[in-house]
Design a protein around this motif. Structure first.
Motif, short mmCIF file in Angstrom:
data_model
loop_
_atom_site.label_atom_id
_atom_site.label_comp_id
_atom_site.label_asym_id
_atom_site.label_seq_id
_atom_site.Cartn_x
_atom_site.Cartn_y
_atom_site.Cartn_z
N ARG A 34 0.86 -1.18 0.00
CA ARG A 34 0.00 0.00 0.00
C ARG A 34 0.89 1.23 0.00
NH1 ARG A 34 -5.31 0.03 1.23
NH2 ARG A 34 -5.15 2.07 2.23
N SER A 57 0.32 4.22 6.12
CA SER A 57 -0.34 3.64 4.96
C SER A 57 -1.63 4.37 4.69
CB SER A 57 -0.62 2.15 5.20
OG SER A 57 0.58 1.43 5.32
N ASP A 76 -4.55 0.83 -3.28
CA ASP A 76 -3.58 -0.24 -3.18
C ASP A 76 -2.86 -0.45 -4.51
OD1 ASP A 76 -4.45 -0.59 -0.67
OD2 ASP A 76 -5.52 -2.48 -1.02
#
Length: 568
Positions: free
Chosen positions: A159, A292, A297
């Protein structure tokens, strides 16, 4: 590295209490917020006025330590992980002390990237002396080693790791520079990847560390190599404390950041070990700064199913998270594999300076030395070190200078570790002097060269007239012999000549007679005048007709043969 935030600066200034807790030998520090909104707002504004975006001046003259290597400046950025390493030396898993060794573990793929980058830089910029443990220290505080090694088999984060939006609200104001390509934000920039590069900085320093033809700040191999290039910029030698500090401060101009990175750097130097990627059970739980999120993604439709980077890329296969016990991209050279790693060997760095070529140099006054002083810089194991600055200094009472007129010149060693001084001009004064070679700022010794300047010697003798030299028996030659001594076309003054018809000559022309009435057929110590000319005494003919040869020889050995005739 390329983040400009004031959030934690504000928090620190507003701190009213500091907490400490112990966990398995780990000592960590946390800051708590303790002021109302008005006070915090004032502190935030104060922090912001001390910040500046890359290439944007907001006041102050920050020394980034790069000596002009890059235009972007990195102000104090306190939005990083403040966790410190444990006081105990690191131990590998399985040590007798419960819980020992967790803090020294580094995800295998990330560890491999740090080591590979340092090895590459050791050959490309050997004078820098970058150790992989420094990259590990920075990677630790920037992103918790890519969030505990959450990377795919190529080393790209599963990610995106993105810093806060740099929109001027608590942080510097940096308008978008990449069209959202790296940070998925088309309005403002955000720091990107495991080493936290601002897009504009990545555009300048981006590197391809895994050889896939792309430069991707989300790839730990690319990011580690780019960070190493950035730290080595400006000819820094990271084996020295001053350059090491400057390099870290160029990454983040904060004394607290410097202390935190150095703490992890020294901790990792005592020994570390690889752990499986994304296995948080043997990793510190602190995540580091990079968080993140903030973007889709890798491989998702929002990211176009492509790896970002120059040259585009094909669709990725669906992501498969690393299994808990599977090491990362360890390779076959013990870079990131399992097991305990010993501290890395000392990097290639200068240890000794030694002479190359002749120690004694000679030149003629008014000319240049044919040979040039040269030295070689080597490591403790005798390997050449490229890019080391060597200073050559002329010492002594002399008119000699380096080409350009200076008495001191600095030259960097080449790929063979050799630094050669510029051409030396002897000057017009005869005598001796010394050229000393040293490496400024390092105690590598001194190499001396002795240089001598001698008087010029003629390389040519020629008559000043082409009149035929002849006389009747027992008569005087009407024309005296006159010659000029030159060197490379220039007159040689005050040089010595000899003139002779031969040691055993018993007949023919002669230069008068001695006290005993004997003909003189040889002369010595004839000196040229300021114009390089010498005129011989009058010549006389005896009663032996024939053609005779007068040989003139100057200092240095050059000769001239002159024909004279006695007519019968």
């Amino acid at each position: 590295m390329a983040r400009n935030r004031g959030r934690h600066a504000a928090q620190r200034a507003a701190t009213t209490a500091t907490g400490h807790r112990r966990r398995g030998g780990l000592r960590s520090t946390r800051y708590r917020r303790g002021l109302g909104g008005t006070a915090i707002a004032a502190v935030v504004m104060a922090a912001l006025t001390a910040s500046q975006a890359p290439g944007v001046e907001l006041g102050g003259d920050h020394d980034d330590g790069r000596s002009g290597a890059a235009s972007d400046r990195t102000p104090g950025d306190d939005s990083y992980e403040t966790e410190l390493p444990p006081l105990e030396s690191p131990h590998p898993p399985g040590a007798s002390e419960p819980g020992a060794g967790g803090e020294s573990g580094i995800p295998a793929s990330v560890l491999a990237a740090y080591k590979k980058a340092a090895k590459s830089l050791a050959s490309r910029t050997p004078g820098c002396g970058l150790r992989w443990e420094l990259l590990a220290g920075i990677g630790k505080v920037e992103s918790g080693h890519a969030r505990g090694g959450a990377v795919d088999k190529e080393g790209t984060t599963l990610r995106p790791i993105l810093g806060p939006v740099l929109n001027g609200q608590g942080f510097a104001n940096i308008k978008d520079t990449d069209g959202g390509r790296w940070d998925s934000d088309a309005d403002y920039d955000r720091a990107v990847g495991p080493m936290q590069f601002i897009p504009s900085t990545w555009d300048r320093w981006g590197a391809d560390g895994n050889g896939d033809g792309r430069k991707d700040p989300n790839n730990v191999h690319d990011a580690a190599l780019a960070a190493g290039d950035y730290l080595c910029a400006g000819g820094r030698d990271l084996s020295t404390g001053a350059d090491l500090d400057r390099a870290i401060l160029s990454y983040n101009n904060s004394s607290d950041y410097l202390r935190t990175v150095l703490a992890w750097y020294e901790f990792y130097r005592k020994g570390t070990h690889a752990v499986p990627d994304r296995d948080l059970s043997v990793l510190p739980t602190a995540p580091g700064l990079g968080e993140s999120g903030g973007g889709p993604d890798k491989g998702s439709p929002e990211r176009g199913g492509k790896r970002p980077g120059k040259g585009g890329g094909s669709h990725d296969k669906p992501n498969k998270p690393n299994k808990p016990n599977r090491p990362g991209n360890g390779g076959g050279n013990n870079e990131g594999g399992g097991g305990h790693d010993e501290p890395s060997p000392e990097p290639t760095k200068p240890h000794t300076i030694k002479r190359v070529g002749a120690e004694n140099l000679t030149a003629v006054a008014g000319e240049k030395f044919a040979a040039r002083p040269a030295v070689k810089v080597v490591t403790s194991k005798g390997k050449a070190v490229k890019g080391v600055k060597v200073r050559f200094d002329i010492s002594g009472k002399t008119e000699a200078t380096f080409q350009g007129g200076g008495k001191s010149e600095t030259v960097s060693t080449n790929a063979d570790g050799v630094a050669t001084a510029p051409v030396l001009s002897a000057g017009g004064k005869t005598g001796s002097f010394t050229v000393n070679a040293t490496v400024p700022g390092k105690d590598l010794g001194k190499v001396g060269f002795t240089a001598s300047v001698t008087a010029p010697q003629a390389d040519t003798l020629a008559r000043t007239s082409d009149v035929v030299l002849e006389a009747a028996k027992n008569a005087k030659f009407a024309q005296a012999v006159e010659v000029k001594a030159t060197r490379k076309g220039k007159a040689v003054a005050n040089t010595t000549l000899t003139a002779t018809f031969g040691q055993d000559a018993k007949a023919g022309p002669y230069f008068g007679k001695n006290e005993q009435g004997e003909p003189i057929r040889s002369l010595t110590d004839l000196k040229t005048d300021a114009n390089g000319v010498v005129k011989l005494p009058d010549l006389f003919a005896d009663d032996q007709p024939g053609t005779y040869t007068l040989t003139l020889t100057a200092d240095g050995g050059v000769t001239l043969k002159v024909k004279l005739t006695i007519k019968g």
